[in-house]
Design a protein around this motif. Sequence first.
Motif, PDB file in Angstrom:
ATOM      1  N   PHE A 126       0.849  -1.187   0.000  1.00  0.00           N
ATOM      2  CA  PHE A 126       0.000   0.000   0.000  1.00  0.00           C
ATOM      3  C   PHE A 126       0.884   1.236   0.000  1.00  0.00           C
ATOM      4  O   PHE A 126       1.675   1.450   0.913  1.00  0.00           O
ATOM      5  CB  PHE A 126      -0.923  -0.017   1.219  1.00  0.00           C
ATOM      6  CG  PHE A 126      -1.686   1.259   1.422  1.00  0.00           C
ATOM      7  CD1 PHE A 126      -2.450   1.811   0.400  1.00  0.00           C
ATOM      8  CD2 PHE A 126      -1.638   1.923   2.645  1.00  0.00           C
ATOM      9  CE1 PHE A 126      -3.151   2.990   0.583  1.00  0.00           C
ATOM     10  CE2 PHE A 126      -2.341   3.102   2.838  1.00  0.00           C
ATOM     11  CZ  PHE A 126      -3.090   3.630   1.810  1.00  0.00           C
ATOM     12  N   LYS A 159       0.730   5.452  -0.477  1.00  0.00           N
ATOM     13  CA  LYS A 159      -0.134   6.624  -0.531  1.00  0.00           C
ATOM     14  C   LYS A 159       0.308   7.552  -1.665  1.00  0.00           C
ATOM     15  O   LYS A 159       1.087   8.485  -1.464  1.00  0.00           O
ATOM     16  CB  LYS A 159      -0.111   7.372   0.795  1.00  0.00           C
ATOM     17  CG  LYS A 159      -0.974   6.766   1.882  1.00  0.00           C
ATOM     18  CD  LYS A 159      -1.072   7.740   3.053  1.00  0.00           C
ATOM     19  CE  LYS A 159      -1.940   7.181   4.171  1.00  0.00           C
ATOM     20  NZ  LYS A 159      -2.065   8.143   5.286  1.00  0.00           N
ATOM     21  N   SER A 198      -7.396   9.100   1.083  1.00  0.00           N
ATOM     22  CA  SER A 198      -6.228   8.309   1.474  1.00  0.00           C
ATOM     23  C   SER A 198      -6.553   6.827   1.600  1.00  0.00           C
ATOM     24  O   SER A 198      -5.706   5.966   1.375  1.00  0.00           O
ATOM     25  CB  SER A 198      -5.672   8.811   2.809  1.00  0.00           C
ATOM     26  OG  SER A 198      -6.562   8.496   3.875  1.00  0.00           O
ATOM     27  N   GLY A 199      -7.798   6.543   1.987  1.00  0.00           N
ATOM     28  CA  GLY A 199      -8.187   5.157   2.233  1.00  0.00           C
ATOM     29  C   GLY A 199      -7.791   4.666   3.606  1.00  0.00           C
ATOM     30  O   GLY A 199      -7.838   3.461   3.889  1.00  0.00           O
ATOM     31  N   THR A 200      -7.417   5.596   4.492  1.00  0.00           N
ATOM     32  CA  THR A 200      -6.941   5.199   5.820  1.00  0.00           C
ATOM     33  C   THR A 200      -7.634   5.911   6.975  1.00  0.00           C
ATOM     34  O   THR A 200      -7.359   5.595   8.132  1.00  0.00           O
ATOM     35  CB  THR A 200      -5.427   5.477   5.943  1.00  0.00           C
ATOM     36  OG1 THR A 200      -5.193   6.887   5.769  1.00  0.00           O
ATOM     37  CG2 THR A 200      -4.632   4.700   4.896  1.00  0.00           C
ATOM     38  N   THR A 205     -11.935   5.793  -2.705  1.00  0.00           N
ATOM     39  CA  THR A 205     -10.591   6.153  -2.281  1.00  0.00           C
ATOM     40  C   THR A 205      -9.753   6.498  -3.513  1.00  0.00           C
ATOM     41  O   THR A 205     -10.151   6.227  -4.646  1.00  0.00           O
ATOM     42  CB  THR A 205      -9.914   4.998  -1.522  1.00  0.00           C
ATOM     43  OG1 THR A 205      -9.803   3.859  -2.392  1.00  0.00           O
ATOM     44  CG2 THR A 205     -10.722   4.593  -0.298  1.00  0.00           C
ATOM     45  N   ASN A 258      -6.185   5.781  -3.531  1.00  0.00           N
ATOM     46  CA  ASN A 258      -4.955   4.992  -3.460  1.00  0.00           C
ATOM     47  C   ASN A 258      -5.281   3.526  -3.687  1.00  0.00           C
ATOM     48  O   ASN A 258      -6.357   3.063  -3.300  1.00  0.00           O
ATOM     49  CB  ASN A 258      -4.285   5.153  -2.084  1.00  0.00           C
ATOM     50  CG  ASN A 258      -3.668   6.523  -1.890  1.00  0.00           C
ATOM     51  OD1 ASN A 258      -3.015   7.056  -2.775  1.00  0.00           O
ATOM     52  ND2 ASN A 258      -3.884   7.107  -0.720  1.00  0.00           N
ATOM     53  N   ASN A 290      -5.253  -0.437  -3.013  1.00  0.00           N
ATOM     54  CA  ASN A 290      -5.089  -1.410  -1.933  1.00  0.00           C
ATOM     55  C   ASN A 290      -5.096  -0.794  -0.536  1.00  0.00           C
ATOM     56  O   ASN A 290      -4.388  -1.255   0.363  1.00  0.00           O
ATOM     57  CB  ASN A 290      -3.786  -2.201  -2.122  1.00  0.00           C
ATOM     58  CG  ASN A 290      -3.728  -2.905  -3.452  1.00  0.00           C
ATOM     59  OD1 ASN A 290      -4.702  -3.524  -3.873  1.00  0.00           O
ATOM     60  ND2 ASN A 290      -2.591  -2.813  -4.131  1.00  0.00           N
ATOM     61  N   SER A 291      -5.915   0.203  -0.337  1.00  0.00           N
ATOM     62  CA  SER A 291      -5.972   0.858   0.971  1.00  0.00           C
ATOM     63  C   SER A 291      -6.743   0.004   1.970  1.00  0.00           C
ATOM     64  O   SER A 291      -7.542  -0.864   1.590  1.00  0.00           O
ATOM     65  CB  SER A 291      -6.654   2.226   0.846  1.00  0.00           C
ATOM     66  OG  SER A 291      -8.034   2.064   0.574  1.00  0.00           O
ATOM     67  N   GLU A 348     -11.807   2.674  -6.496  1.00  0.00           N
ATOM     68  CA  GLU A 348     -10.489   3.290  -6.398  1.00  0.00           C
ATOM     69  C   GLU A 348     -10.249   4.146  -7.643  1.00  0.00           C
ATOM     70  O   GLU A 348     -10.232   3.633  -8.756  1.00  0.00           O
ATOM     71  CB  GLU A 348      -9.405   2.219  -6.283  1.00  0.00           C
ATOM     72  CG  GLU A 348      -9.512   1.382  -5.016  1.00  0.00           C
ATOM     73  CD  GLU A 348      -8.478   0.269  -4.956  1.00  0.00           C
ATOM     74  OE1 GLU A 348      -7.896   0.063  -3.893  1.00  0.00           O
ATOM     75  OE2 GLU A 348      -8.252  -0.389  -6.003  1.00  0.00           O
TER      76      GLU A 348
END
Length: 274
Positions: free
Chosen positions: A4, A6, A140-142, A164, A166, A168-169, A180
């Motif tokens: 992953f 960013k 960011s996906g986080t 998201t 990015n 594979n967040s 994505e």
Amino acid sequence: MESFIKVTEESSHYHHLEKMTIGELLTNMNREDLLVAEAVGKSISQIENLIQALVLKMKSGGRLFYIGAGTSGRLGVLDASECPPTFGVDKTLITGVIAGGEKALTNPIEHAEDSLMQGWKDLMRHHVSIKDMVIGLSTSGTTPYVLSALERCKEQNILTGSITCNHNSPIAHVADFPIEVIVGPEFLTGSTRLKAGTAEKMVLNMISTSAMIQLGKVLDNKMINMQLSNDKLIDRGARMLMQELNIEDYEKAKAILLQYGTVAKALNNYAIEK
């Protein structure tokens, strides 16, 4: 989990922005913005899968919730708030939930996005259930506020999606229907209100508009269920009726519209009652 990275935090391809002329700044920003629609286009199949699942939920009486923080949260609230006037749906059908609550719409709320508990609490205030769908918004996906809320939804068998920017967040890995949209580094490093925010807005437009069309809220290319909340919309509705009902008299069409309240109701009832 797969590697992953960013991309949204990577350094801009442009340097010494402070030395650019205004014309150079605008030209370079526009050059980057041109990449957004192309990136969204590459995610059409993901967006389609999410909308198909959403429409099934809505046809069974379910609701849609967007949940996000900062720019993402504001965009979710914006899209949700536009649906009742545009499509004549109840304001509870699509709801935007933002970290920090309504105050966060106009003011940054310190650490609101970092809470691991508040996202689920905020959803529970709306009595979210297995009938509904929750879409997490996080470039960011986080974002902890969003990630933890989707994890709790998963525990409760509530269908989830995500948007998201990015690959594979963590949030995409939790969501049942991840979207994505990889727009690359921002013109101003890390300022995801730019390309990433634009990408989110484009996808939200697609989700709500396509879902409402599928639910029968549009005829041909017309917003026949729009709320008549101002003179412009009343005028638009009257002209729709003139076209659809072959009425030449504008004032007559306007009177019919105001009698029934929406273009849809006028179309459904006027010919029968005439």
